[in-house]
Enzyme design. Structure first.
Site, PDB file in Angstrom:
ATOM      1  N   SER A 238      33.052 -22.613  73.079  1.00 45.41           N
ATOM      2  CA  SER A 238      32.682 -21.175  73.332  1.00 45.41           C
ATOM      3  C   SER A 238      31.556 -21.015  72.448  1.00 45.41           C
ATOM      4  CB  SER A 238      34.035 -20.530  73.158  1.00 45.41           C
ATOM      5  OG  SER A 238      34.280 -20.423  71.691  1.00 45.41           O
ATOM      6  N   LYS A 239      31.459 -19.684  72.310  1.00 45.74           N
ATOM      7  CA  LYS A 239      30.021 -19.096  71.515  1.00 45.74           C
ATOM      8  C   LYS A 239      30.392 -19.348  70.123  1.00 45.74           C
ATOM      9  CE  LYS A 239      27.290 -15.884  74.228  1.00 45.74           C
ATOM     10  NZ  LYS A 239      27.651 -14.647  74.883  1.00 45.74           N
ATOM     11  N   ARG A 240      31.532 -19.185  69.653  1.00 48.71           N
ATOM     12  CA  ARG A 240      31.976 -19.123  68.468  1.00 48.71           C
ATOM     13  C   ARG A 240      31.909 -20.725  67.709  1.00 48.71           C
ATOM     14  NH1 ARG A 240      37.672 -20.286  67.541  1.00 48.71           N
ATOM     15  NH2 ARG A 240      37.831 -20.268  70.058  1.00 48.71           N
ATOM     16  N   GLY A 242      29.538 -22.747  68.759  1.00 48.91           N
ATOM     17  CA  GLY A 242      27.902 -23.293  68.891  1.00 48.91           C
ATOM     18  C   GLY A 242      27.551 -23.337  70.171  1.00 48.91           C
TER      19      GLY A 242
END
Ligand code: GLU
Length: 466
Positions: A238-240, A242
């Site tokens: 996910s975004k967290r 990267g």
């Protein structure tokens, strides 16, 4: 047979490393086989698709150098073609109009769930002849009811689906718009795709797509469903972790070749080789060798590979990228000697071009701020005295090169029985503002005579204070 692959992203979210890896595998396989690679933007979901996501796909692919031989095609520009195929399938009895209302379908679904059955369309309109007044029909594909579809997947092996388990898929909504699974089928057929390489979240769509392709008289392509990428904590990337827009990697100072090298190795290997050039990837890659299991994203390894690629690159090829990073922090120069010199001397201690640009600020600014800690350690009474002696030696140099600077400093150190490091540190702090820089001779040579001497004189005159 010429291999034709495609990358078919939906512009509903930002292209991130997961999508890039699928694109890379499709591109590599086409290049390896001397085939063709097509870019197709699957923008049929008009509500969730955004122009920004399309821009990231196009610019991201260009930045990565994953050049398409055809496209970009946009599905929204092919609606007439999809409608024509739907009409043709209706005429041939391969598809039928479905007048079931949403309420009716919901009720059937609820009953099936209550009976603990898998919810599926019960085939109510399969043999209906008459329209139903006041209902705009959807169109469904008449899926075979018997037999099985075997997907001979290049990554997962043979996966069998019973036709009885597959219900009749909607291919056009009641407003006439073609659905996603159907558009993919028409495109894969029309574009002559021989190998579909995509994420394994699509494996369940494959038997339906194959049945439709067969109904249209096409030979289904070969499929390879690649596993997903997990974050370091084992959950979906996910975004967290990267999973940010691929263009952010450009901003952060990564080289496209390093990112591709990192992604090719996620779930694929070639002996124990870690660093690959593009050409080496093309020569060694085979989709058959991709692992079935999901792989884990490791940002540290990506950083390591990025530095490896910076170390191996021809410095001149990095100049425009370093300049772009410098501009981001408000600095610039068109002095190629200086920029190449910085690349050569800084790449051992920077993992990204952004880090290199930040570490090289002192080459571009007029007045350096001296780090108080470094000053306290190296520019005390003794340090400044030494700096005075360095200055005397340097002003006498007739040639300002790394070699002559090195000789002068060595000479001074030897004359006093010091090590070169002891002489170098006060100079380094005076001219760069910190205790870390490339070798002192190279640093001074790149900085130039005037600026070096001016910075030393400032410290001798004012001390290291602000
Ligand atoms: N558009 C789909 C996606 O972005 C890919 C479909 C395909 O490759 O067939 O997930």
């Amino acid at each position: 047979m010429t291999v034709v692959t495609r990358f078919a992203p939906s512009p509903t979210g930002m292209l991130h490393v997961g999508g890039v890896r699928t694109a890379l595998y499709s591109w590599l396989y086409a290049r390896r086989m001397g085939g063709k690679f097509i870019l197709r933007v699957e923008d049929t979901d008009r509500e969730r698709s955004t122009e920004e996501a399309v821009r990231v796909i196009l610019e991201g692919m260009a930045w990565l150098g994953l050049t398409a031989d055809e496209g970009p095609y946009f599905q929204t520009q092919r609606f007439d073609r999809y409608r024509a195929v739907i009409a043709q399938m209706l005429a041939a009895g391969q598809a039928y109009r479905c007048y079931c209302t949403k309420e009716e379908l919901d009720a059937v679904r609820a009953e099936q769930i209550a009976r603990k059955e898998k919810p599926r369309y019960p085939g109510t309109c399969r043999s209906r002849r008459e329209p139903r007044a006041g209902v705009q029909p959807a169109v469904r594909f008449r899926n075979p009811t018997e037999g099985a579809v075997v997907v001979e997947d290049l990554v997962h092996g043979a996966v069998t689906f019973q036709n009885a388990e597959l219900d009749d898929l909607i291919i056009a909504r009641s407003d006439g718009s073609p659905t996603y699974n159907f558009s993919v089928v028409v495109d894969d057929k029309d574009m002559g795709i021989t190998h579909v390489i995509r994420g394994d979240d699509h494996l369940n769509n494959t038997p339906r797509q194959m049945n439709m392709l067969i109904a249209l008289g096409a030979t289904p392509p070969v499929y390879a469903h690649v596993p997903m990428i997990l974050g370091p904590d084992g959950t979906k990337l996910s975004k967290r972790h990267g999973a940010v827009s691929v263009l952010q990697y450009e901003e952060e100072g990564y080289l496209p070749d390093a990112l591709l090298n990192y992604l090719v190795r996620l779930g694929w290997s070639h002996g124990d080789q870690e660093v690959f050039t593009r050409e080496e990837m093309i020569a060694a890659f085979d989709i058959k060798d991709v692992n079935k299991a999901a792989s884990t994203f490791n940002p540290e390894k990506l950083l390591w590979l990025n530095q490896q690629h910076m170390m191996r690159a021809e410095p001149s090829t990095l100049v425009p990228r370093l300049r772009a990073q410098l501009r981001r922090i408000g600095l610039d120069s068109d002095d190629r000697n200086l920029l190449e010199g910085i690349i050569l001397s800084q790449r051992e201690r920077a993992k990204t071009l952004k880090e290199m640009a930040c570490n090289s600020r002192f080459f571009f600014i007029d007045t350096v701020q001296i780090d108080p800690k470094a000053a306290a350690k190296h520019l005390g009474e003794g340090g400044r005295q030494m700096l005075g002696q360095v200055r005397e030696r340097l002003v006498q140099l007739t040639q300002w090169t790394a070699v002559s600077i090195h000789a002068a400093l060595e000479d001074l150190a030897a004359a006093n029985g010091w090590g070169l490091g002891k002489v170098a540190q006060p100079v380094r702090v005076a001219v760069t503002g910190t205790a870390v820089s490339p070798p002192i001779d190279t640093t001074l040579a790149l900085l130039g005579r005037e600026r070096t001497l001016a910075r030393i004189e400032t410290v001798l005159r004012n001390g290291a204070g602000p």
